[in-house]
Design a protein around this motif. Structure first.
Motif, mmCIF file in Angstrom:
data_model
loop_
_atom_site.group_PDB
_atom_site.id
_atom_site.type_symbol
_atom_site.label_atom_id
_atom_site.label_comp_id
_atom_site.label_asym_id
_atom_site.label_seq_id
_atom_site.Cartn_x
_atom_site.Cartn_y
_atom_site.Cartn_z
ATOM 1 N N GLY A 107 0.859 -1.208 -0.104
ATOM 2 C CA GLY A 107 0.100 -0.123 -0.018
ATOM 3 C C GLY A 107 0.856 1.357 0.239
ATOM 4 N N LYS A 108 2.232 1.182 0.792
ATOM 5 C CA LYS A 108 3.071 2.463 0.904
ATOM 6 C C LYS A 108 3.366 2.892 -0.645
ATOM 7 C CE LYS A 108 7.135 4.501 2.748
ATOM 8 N NZ LYS A 108 7.103 5.121 1.449
ATOM 9 N N GLU A 109 3.666 1.764 -1.383
ATOM 10 C CA GLU A 109 4.453 1.915 -2.806
ATOM 11 C C GLU A 109 3.312 2.372 -3.562
ATOM 12 O OE1 GLU A 109 6.160 -0.802 -6.358
ATOM 13 O OE2 GLU A 109 5.714 -1.975 -4.593
ATOM 14 N N LEU A 110 2.105 2.123 -3.527
ATOM 15 C CA LEU A 110 0.859 2.371 -4.156
ATOM 16 C C LEU A 110 0.566 4.002 -3.982
ATOM 17 C CD1 LEU A 110 -1.309 2.569 -6.357
ATOM 18 C CD2 LEU A 110 -2.597 1.314 -5.019
ATOM 19 N N LEU A 111 0.771 4.293 -2.745
ATOM 20 C CA LEU A 111 0.465 5.608 -2.135
ATOM 21 C C LEU A 111 1.610 6.677 -2.578
ATOM 22 C CD1 LEU A 111 -1.261 7.463 -0.224
ATOM 23 C CD2 LEU A 111 0.596 7.133 1.625
ATOM 24 N N ASP A 112 2.690 6.298 -2.657
ATOM 25 C CA ASP A 112 3.938 6.854 -3.159
ATOM 26 C C ASP A 112 3.688 7.363 -4.849
ATOM 27 O OD1 ASP A 112 5.136 7.036 -0.707
ATOM 28 O OD2 ASP A 112 6.634 5.506 -1.309
ATOM 29 N N ARG A 113 3.221 6.104 -5.393
ATOM 30 C CA ARG A 113 2.912 6.317 -6.811
ATOM 31 C C ARG A 113 2.045 7.379 -7.152
ATOM 32 N NH1 ARG A 113 3.462 0.687 -10.319
ATOM 33 N NH2 ARG A 113 5.442 0.076 -9.645
ATOM 34 N N LEU A 114 0.931 7.301 -6.197
ATOM 35 C CA LEU A 114 -0.236 8.273 -6.459
ATOM 36 C C LEU A 114 0.218 9.765 -6.079
ATOM 37 C CD1 LEU A 114 -3.074 6.040 -4.849
ATOM 38 C CD2 LEU A 114 -2.979 7.012 -7.288
ATOM 39 N N ASN A 115 0.875 9.795 -4.955
ATOM 40 C CA ASN A 115 1.426 11.085 -4.549
ATOM 41 C C ASN A 115 2.210 11.753 -5.704
ATOM 42 O OD1 ASN A 115 0.629 11.842 -1.864
ATOM 43 N ND2 ASN A 115 2.004 10.441 -1.073
ATOM 44 N N ALA A 116 2.973 11.000 -6.335
ATOM 45 C CA ALA A 116 3.678 11.517 -7.316
ATOM 46 C C ALA A 116 2.926 12.019 -8.541
ATOM 47 C CB ALA A 116 4.828 10.527 -7.955
ATOM 48 N N LEU A 117 1.641 11.737 -8.831
ATOM 49 C CA LEU A 117 0.929 12.354 -9.887
ATOM 50 C C LEU A 117 0.611 13.874 -9.730
ATOM 51 C CD1 LEU A 117 -2.173 9.574 -9.959
ATOM 52 C CD2 LEU A 117 0.115 9.630 -11.557
ATOM 53 N N PRO A 118 0.742 14.507 -10.776
ATOM 54 C CA PRO A 118 0.280 15.819 -10.940
ATOM 55 C C PRO A 118 -1.077 16.168 -10.281
ATOM 56 C CG PRO A 118 1.418 15.411 -13.106
ATOM 57 C CD PRO A 118 0.975 14.150 -12.404
ATOM 58 N N GLY A 119 -1.381 17.058 -9.546
ATOM 59 C CA GLY A 119 -2.488 17.386 -8.906
ATOM 60 C C GLY A 119 -3.080 16.485 -7.925
ATOM 61 N N PHE A 120 -2.248 15.491 -7.381
ATOM 62 C CA PHE A 120 -2.627 14.632 -6.430
ATOM 63 C C PHE A 120 -1.841 14.972 -5.406
ATOM 64 C CE2 PHE A 120 -4.926 12.647 -9.540
ATOM 65 C CZ PHE A 120 -5.761 11.534 -8.850
ATOM 66 N N GLY A 121 -2.451 15.484 -3.946
ATOM 67 C CA GLY A 121 -1.811 15.841 -2.789
ATOM 68 C C GLY A 121 -1.743 14.394 -1.879
ATOM 69 N N LYS A 122 -1.613 14.420 -0.659
ATOM 70 C CA LYS A 122 -1.519 13.302 0.214
ATOM 71 C C LYS A 122 -3.157 12.927 0.469
ATOM 72 C CE LYS A 122 -0.359 11.527 4.637
ATOM 73 N NZ LYS A 122 -0.090 11.562 5.886
ATOM 74 N N GLN A 123 -3.985 13.810 0.699
ATOM 75 C CA GLN A 123 -5.202 13.424 0.992
ATOM 76 C C GLN A 123 -5.898 12.865 -0.174
ATOM 77 O OE1 GLN A 123 -8.088 16.893 1.641
ATOM 78 N NE2 GLN A 123 -9.046 15.493 3.451
ATOM 79 N N LYS A 124 -5.631 13.490 -1.298
ATOM 80 C CA LYS A 124 -6.294 12.787 -2.778
ATOM 81 C C LYS A 124 -5.972 11.483 -2.887
ATOM 82 C CE LYS A 124 -7.375 15.950 -5.757
ATOM 83 N NZ LYS A 124 -8.942 16.014 -6.186
ATOM 84 N N SER A 125 -4.619 11.244 -2.772
ATOM 85 C CA SER A 125 -3.988 9.906 -3.026
ATOM 86 C C SER A 125 -4.459 8.951 -2.008
ATOM 87 C CB SER A 125 -2.246 10.167 -2.815
ATOM 88 O OG SER A 125 -1.886 10.975 -3.696
ATOM 89 N N GLN A 126 -4.510 9.211 -0.677
ATOM 90 C CA GLN A 126 -5.305 8.351 0.150
ATOM 91 C C GLN A 126 -6.771 7.910 0.043
ATOM 92 O OE1 GLN A 126 -4.277 10.364 4.048
ATOM 93 N NE2 GLN A 126 -2.922 8.543 4.296
#
Length: 199
Positions: free
Chosen positions: A114-133
């Motif tokens: 899950g952490k790896e996936l969260l890191d990948r989502l966090n790297a997306l333009p327009g995705f902050g931590k909350q949106k990624s979670q």
């Protein structure tokens, strides 16, 4: 990926979200400062206005920015801020093209945790931590994407039986519960804010 969703509360828009990883990501990107149903209907509207029944990251990334802004701005607009959101959608698609050959599902297809996936989502333009979670929780709860530790990585949004976000919406009743939770959270935040004193 072919699941039944109730996020847009429009059958044709929800059908697209259920089969298109890029549509789901785009809906999540659009989900700010507008009602959730409006945001998650956006991918369907964009696809139809571009003459198709799905979204293509390479096509969107390569689209003339002015033309793409018009796609989002045409009445009824896809978002309250169609110009800036058009830019963000194109940035997201360009990132997917550059890093995942335009395949949105590749973001989570081979992740181990899950952490790896969260890191990948966090790297997306327009995705902050909350949106990624929230999106991670949506993937786990409704799309069946459940790498080890996904609930922990999603934080409170990953909790079972919670009604905090789009991840928990499966129909009108749960939508009402999520709305009530958000209103209560806003009230609590307002009550906790320091009062301004008149000078």
């Amino acid at each position: 990926m072919d699941v039944t969703l109730r996020l847009a509360q429009r059958p044709e828009a929800d059908e697209l979200l259920g089969r298109s990883p890029l549509a789901a990501l785009t809906g999540m990107l659009l989900d700010q400062q507008v009602p959730m149903e409006w945001a998650f209907s956006g991918p369907y509207t964009i696809a139809r206005r571009m003459g198709g029944d799905d979204l293509d990251a390479q096509e969107i990334a390569a689209c003339d920015p002015e033309r793409f802004a018009e796609v989002l701005s045409a009445k009824p607009a896809v978002h309250r801020y169609p110009g800036s959101m058009a830019k963000r959608v194109q940035q997201l698609c360009q990132y997917l093209v550059d890093n995942y050959a335009g395949d949105a599902a590749a973001l989570w297809r081979d992740v181990a945790t899950g952490k790896e996936l969260l890191d990948r989502l966090n790297a997306l333009p327009g995705f902050g931590k909350q949106k990624s979670q929230i999106f991670l929780a949506l993937l786990g709860k409704q799309y069946g994407v459940r790498p080890e530790g996904w609930r922990e990585a999603a934080g409170a949004y990953g909790e079972e039986g919670s009604y905090r976000s789009v991840a928990d919406i499966t129909g009108p009743e749960s939508l009402d519960k999520v709305r009530a939770f958000k209103q209560e959270a806003k009230r609590a935040a307002k009550a906790a804010a320091p009062k301004r004193t008149k000078s």
